[in-house]
Motif scaffolding. Structure first.
Motif, short mmCIF file in Angstrom:
data_model
loop_
_atom_site.label_atom_id
_atom_site.label_comp_id
_atom_site.label_asym_id
_atom_site.label_seq_id
_atom_site.Cartn_x
_atom_site.Cartn_y
_atom_site.Cartn_z
N GLY A 40 -12.53 -10.51 4.95
CA GLY A 40 -11.78 -11.56 5.63
C GLY A 40 -10.43 -11.84 5.00
O GLY A 40 -9.57 -12.45 5.64
N ASP A 41 -10.23 -11.39 3.75
CA ASP A 41 -8.95 -11.60 3.08
C ASP A 41 -7.97 -10.48 3.42
O ASP A 41 -8.31 -9.54 4.15
N SER A 42 -6.76 -10.56 2.86
CA SER A 42 -5.76 -9.52 3.00
C SER A 42 -5.56 -8.84 1.66
O SER A 42 -5.79 -9.44 0.60
N VAL A 43 -5.11 -7.58 1.70
CA VAL A 43 -4.83 -6.85 0.46
C VAL A 43 -3.57 -6.03 0.67
O VAL A 43 -3.34 -5.50 1.75
N THR A 44 -2.73 -5.96 -0.36
CA THR A 44 -1.51 -5.15 -0.32
C THR A 44 -1.62 -4.05 -1.36
O THR A 44 -1.88 -4.32 -2.54
N LEU A 45 -1.45 -2.82 -0.91
CA LEU A 45 -1.47 -1.65 -1.80
C LEU A 45 -0.02 -1.34 -2.17
O LEU A 45 0.76 -0.86 -1.36
N GLN A 46 0.34 -1.64 -3.42
CA GLN A 46 1.71 -1.56 -3.88
C GLN A 46 2.07 -0.15 -4.33
O GLN A 46 1.37 0.45 -5.13
N THR A 47 3.19 0.36 -3.83
CA THR A 47 3.66 1.68 -4.24
C THR A 47 4.51 1.63 -5.51
O THR A 47 4.64 2.63 -6.21
N ARG A 51 -3.99 -4.76 12.23
CA ARG A 51 -4.31 -5.20 10.87
C ARG A 51 -3.32 -4.66 9.83
O ARG A 51 -3.41 -5.06 8.66
N LEU A 52 -2.42 -3.76 10.20
CA LEU A 52 -1.57 -3.08 9.23
C LEU A 52 -0.14 -3.59 9.26
O LEU A 52 0.41 -3.87 10.33
N LYS A 53 0.46 -3.67 8.07
CA LYS A 53 1.88 -3.97 7.93
C LYS A 53 2.44 -3.08 6.81
O LYS A 53 1.76 -2.85 5.80
N VAL A 54 3.67 -2.58 7.00
CA VAL A 54 4.33 -1.78 5.97
C VAL A 54 5.61 -2.48 5.55
O VAL A 54 6.40 -2.90 6.40
N ASP A 55 5.81 -2.62 4.25
CA ASP A 55 7.03 -3.21 3.72
C ASP A 55 8.15 -2.17 3.78
O ASP A 55 8.03 -1.09 3.20
N TYR A 56 9.23 -2.50 4.48
CA TYR A 56 10.30 -1.52 4.70
C TYR A 56 11.07 -1.20 3.42
O TYR A 56 11.72 -0.16 3.34
N GLU A 57 11.03 -2.08 2.45
CA GLU A 57 11.75 -1.83 1.20
C GLU A 57 10.96 -0.90 0.28
O GLU A 57 11.48 0.06 -0.25
N THR A 58 9.67 -1.21 0.10
CA THR A 58 8.85 -0.49 -0.89
C THR A 58 7.90 0.53 -0.28
O THR A 58 7.40 1.40 -0.98
N GLY A 59 7.61 0.40 1.02
CA GLY A 59 6.62 1.27 1.65
C GLY A 59 5.19 0.84 1.37
O GLY A 59 4.24 1.53 1.75
N SER A 60 5.01 -0.32 0.71
CA SER A 60 3.66 -0.81 0.41
C SER A 60 2.94 -1.17 1.70
O SER A 60 3.55 -1.57 2.69
N LEU A 61 1.60 -1.02 1.67
CA LEU A 61 0.77 -1.24 2.85
C LEU A 61 -0.06 -2.50 2.69
O LEU A 61 -0.72 -2.69 1.66
N THR A 62 -0.05 -3.36 3.71
CA THR A 62 -0.89 -4.56 3.73
C THR A 62 -1.93 -4.44 4.83
O THR A 62 -1.60 -4.06 5.96
N ILE A 63 -3.18 -4.74 4.50
CA ILE A 63 -4.29 -4.75 5.46
C ILE A 63 -4.76 -6.19 5.57
O ILE A 63 -5.14 -6.81 4.57
#
Length: 315
Positions: free
Chosen positions: A158-165, A207-219
């Motif tokens: 139920g939470d969100s997580v960001t996978l940092q590049t 459910r997905l978002k991508v940070d345009y600066e870093t390319g990191s993925l958020t679910i």
């Protein structure tokens, strides 16, 4: 106290157990259930059938997608527990043991492939809601991967997580995100094009978002279906014109191996909230929290003892 026992019965059977192991090591997923407590049993990995246990003549071990489980599975016929040998990061994910109960009995023996078993077939999960499900989240940390480090991330359902590049926009031109070797996101910074894929069964839709600066993925709004291996294939300079060919979010694309300059790897474990700290705080209101938690522990011990004693008495 009666309702507390009912709650613990539900919690023990439906709690998600997290298991971690290093790549190359074996792992044993123990059900703690004896043969007298079930007739048929099925093991699933990320919604695909990998083991069917009836009797030694009508049971089967399946190779799974890409043959990743071939010659790696062993099942104890008495308990239904699953043993995976020579694990790799491909085996990271959600495992579910479905128990179909009856009063039949059996002897303890290792499950072998049935002569009639077509181990190469792929069967999707088809669970009866009334059956007992025991769930494990397995994390296999790589030691032989494309990079020197596999990052392990744990999150509550139920939470969100960001996978940092750890990148900035000057360090890449294209990022391809993959989940268990299926592409789920593609971002071409040079032309400003992005595609987010729904994935198998649409599990990543919206459910997905991508940070345009870093390319990191958020679910966002994560579930146990999203536990598994994530890989960010990083391309420093685009060597292939027309890599981005338009976005069709419902398409399924396999990962393109050996195409990236480098790869960031993550293993994500998603746990059922269960007794979260907030839930414990609510239970503790009014000064009864300690008593309730002690009663829960006692109830759990009594239930596990009686379940094991029942198995012994029936041998």
């Amino acid at each position: 106290f009666f309702f507390l026992l009912l709650f613990m019965h539900y919690y023990i059977l439906y709690a998600v157990m997290s298991v971690s192991v290093l790549e190359g090591d074996p792992v044993f997923l123990s059900t703690d259930v004896c043969k007298q407590q079930r007739d048929t049993m099925r093991w699933y990995f990320n919604d695909s059938l990998i083991a069917l246990i009836n009797d030694p003549n009508t049971s089967c071990l399946y190779d799974g997608e890409d043959g990743r489980f071939r010659d790696r599975l062993k099942v104890d016929y008495e308990t239904g527990s699953l043993n995976i040998t020579d694990t790799t990061t491909e085996h990271t994910g959600r495992y579910e043991a479905e128990l179909i109960r009856s009063e039949s009995s059996g002897k303890s023996q290792s499950l072998n492939r049935s002569p009639k078993c077509n181990s190469t077939k792929i069967y999707k999960k088809n669970i009866n809601p009334e059956d007992i499900i025991i769930t494990f989240n397995l994390t296999v940390s790589g030691v032989f991967g494309d990079t020197d480090e596999v990052k392990s991330v744990s999150v509550l359902e139920g939470d969100s997580v960001t996978l940092q590049t750890g990148l900035n926009k000057e360090q890449y031109e294209v990022i391809l995100w993959n989940f268990n070797d299926i592409q789920i996101a593609e971002y071409d910074r040079d032309i400003g094009a992005i595609c987010l894929y729904d994935g198998e069964d649409g599990r990543f839709r919206d459910r997905l978002k991508v940070d345009y600066e870093t390319g990191s993925l958020t679910i966002t709004n994560i579930t146990t279906e999203h536990a598994g291996r994530y890989e960010a294939d990083i391309i420093r300079r685009r060597r292939l014109n027309g890599l981005y060919k338009g976005c069709f979010s419902t398409e399924i694309h396999k990962r393109i191996h050996n195409f990236a300059d480098s790869t960031e790897q993550f293993t994500v474990t998603v746990s059922d909230p269960g007794l979260s700290s907030a839930a414990v705080a609510r239970i503790s209101a009014g000064g009864v929290g300690v008593v309730v938690l002690v009663a829960v522990a006692v109830a759990a011990g009594v239930m596990i003892y009686h379940r094991r004693r029942s198995c012994q008495n029936n041998k």
